[in-house]
Scaffold this motif. Structure first.
Motif, PDB file in Angstrom:
ATOM      1  N   GLN A  12       0.826  -1.205   0.000  1.00  6.91           N
ATOM      2  CA  GLN A  12       0.000   0.000   0.000  1.00  6.91           C
ATOM      3  C   GLN A  12       0.860   1.254   0.000  1.00  6.91           C
ATOM      4  O   GLN A  12       0.556   2.228  -0.692  1.00  6.91           O
ATOM      5  CB  GLN A  12      -0.926   0.000   1.218  1.00  6.91           C
ATOM      6  N   LEU A  13       1.942   1.229   0.742  1.00 11.79           N
ATOM      7  CA  LEU A  13       2.850   2.370   0.770  1.00 11.79           C
ATOM      8  C   LEU A  13       3.456   2.612  -0.612  1.00 11.79           C
ATOM      9  O   LEU A  13       3.513   3.745  -1.094  1.00 11.79           O
ATOM     10  CB  LEU A  13       3.955   2.136   1.803  1.00 11.79           C
ATOM     11  N   SER A  16       0.746   4.013  -2.947  1.00 10.24           N
ATOM     12  CA  SER A  16       0.345   5.387  -2.649  1.00 10.24           C
ATOM     13  C   SER A  16       1.420   6.390  -3.028  1.00 10.24           C
ATOM     14  O   SER A  16       1.133   7.581  -3.147  1.00 10.24           O
ATOM     15  CB  SER A  16      -0.013   5.537  -1.168  1.00 10.24           C
ATOM     16  N   VAL A  17       2.643   5.935  -3.248  1.00  9.23           N
ATOM     17  CA  VAL A  17       3.710   6.828  -3.699  1.00  9.23           C
ATOM     18  C   VAL A  17       3.855   6.765  -5.217  1.00  9.23           C
ATOM     19  O   VAL A  17       3.989   7.796  -5.875  1.00  9.23           O
ATOM     20  CB  VAL A  17       5.043   6.475  -2.996  1.00  9.23           C
ATOM     21  N   PRO A  20       0.291   8.040  -7.912  1.00  7.13           N
ATOM     22  CA  PRO A  20       0.029   9.441  -8.277  1.00  7.13           C
ATOM     23  C   PRO A  20       1.081  10.019  -9.224  1.00  7.13           C
ATOM     24  O   PRO A  20       0.743  10.760 -10.156  1.00  7.13           O
ATOM     25  CB  PRO A  20       0.048  10.192  -6.943  1.00  7.13           C
ATOM     26  N   CYS A  52       1.842  14.980  -4.942  1.00  7.03           N
ATOM     27  CA  CYS A  52       0.863  13.966  -4.529  1.00  7.03           C
ATOM     28  C   CYS A  52       1.547  12.732  -3.950  1.00  7.03           C
ATOM     29  O   CYS A  52       1.051  12.126  -2.992  1.00  7.03           O
ATOM     30  CB  CYS A  52      -0.015  13.576  -5.704  1.00  7.03           C
ATOM     31  N   ALA A  53       2.697  12.357  -4.511  1.00  5.90           N
ATOM     32  CA  ALA A  53       3.433  11.201  -3.990  1.00  5.90           C
ATOM     33  C   ALA A  53       3.968  11.481  -2.596  1.00  5.90           C
ATOM     34  O   ALA A  53       3.921  10.610  -1.715  1.00  5.90           O
ATOM     35  CB  ALA A  53       4.575  10.841  -4.938  1.00  5.90           C
ATOM     36  N   GLU A  55       2.658  13.545  -0.420  1.00  6.56           N
ATOM     37  CA  GLU A  55       1.498  13.537   0.465  1.00  6.56           C
ATOM     38  C   GLU A  55       1.042  12.102   0.760  1.00  6.56           C
ATOM     39  O   GLU A  55       0.682  11.777   1.892  1.00  6.56           O
ATOM     40  CB  GLU A  55       0.347  14.336  -0.144  1.00  6.56           C
ATOM     41  N   GLY A  56       1.061  11.238  -0.237  1.00 10.21           N
ATOM     42  CA  GLY A  56       0.709   9.831  -0.009  1.00 10.21           C
ATOM     43  C   GLY A  56       1.690   9.151   0.927  1.00 10.21           C
ATOM     44  O   GLY A  56       1.301   8.366   1.794  1.00 10.21           O
ATOM     45  N   LEU A  57       2.970   9.453   0.776  1.00 12.19           N
ATOM     46  CA  LEU A  57       3.988   8.907   1.674  1.00 12.19           C
ATOM     47  C   LEU A  57       3.780   9.406   3.094  1.00 12.19           C
ATOM     48  O   LEU A  57       3.830   8.635   4.054  1.00 12.19           O
ATOM     49  CB  LEU A  57       5.378   9.287   1.175  1.00 12.19           C
ATOM     50  N   SER A  59       1.005  10.549   4.551  1.00 14.64           N
ATOM     51  CA  SER A  59      -0.208  10.011   5.179  1.00 14.64           C
ATOM     52  C   SER A  59      -0.060   8.522   5.502  1.00 14.64           C
ATOM     53  O   SER A  59      -0.553   8.063   6.533  1.00 14.64           O
ATOM     54  CB  SER A  59      -1.423  10.256   4.301  1.00 14.64           C
ATOM     55  N   SER A  60       0.642   7.774   4.653  1.00 11.21           N
ATOM     56  CA  SER A  60       0.848   6.352   4.935  1.00 11.21           C
ATOM     57  C   SER A  60       1.747   6.159   6.141  1.00 11.21           C
ATOM     58  O   SER A  60       1.489   5.298   6.996  1.00 11.21           O
ATOM     59  CB  SER A  60       1.458   5.653   3.727  1.00 11.21           C
TER      60      SER A  60
END
Length: 85
Positions: A12-13, A16-17, A20, A52-53, A55-57, A59-60
């Motif tokens: 998932q990590l 999510s990176v 995006p 976006c990457a 931010e995904g990192l 939040s994860s």
């Protein structure tokens, strides 16, 4: 079983990176080549994908830290009827 859960979180990590960044880059490449927009759209798309990457990192990692914190500090067991003073 715990290792399998960690593998799922690692996957998932990575998604999510990587997702995006890849989607924004491909979209900007399509706008550049398909619609004839300027080269600036590539740089904007890559920059947006990187933001976006990140931010995904963030939040994860925040969620993983929260999960690990709750595992280390378990709640005390409830007081039974016979344990009252």
């Amino acid at each position: 079983m715990k290792d399998l859960k960690l593998l799922v979180w690692l996957t998932q990590l990575g998604l999510s990176v990587a997702a995006p960044l890849a989607c924004a880059t491909l979209l900007s490449l399509w706008l550049y080549e398909g619609l004839g927009w300027g080269q600036w759209v590539l740089w904007v798309g890559i920059g947006f994908g990187i933001l976006c990457a990140v931010e995904g990192l963030r939040s994860s990692l925040k969620l993983l830290r929260q999960i690990s914190k709750t595992k280390e500090d378990p709640e005390p067991p409830p007081v039974c009827f016979n344990d009252h003073d």
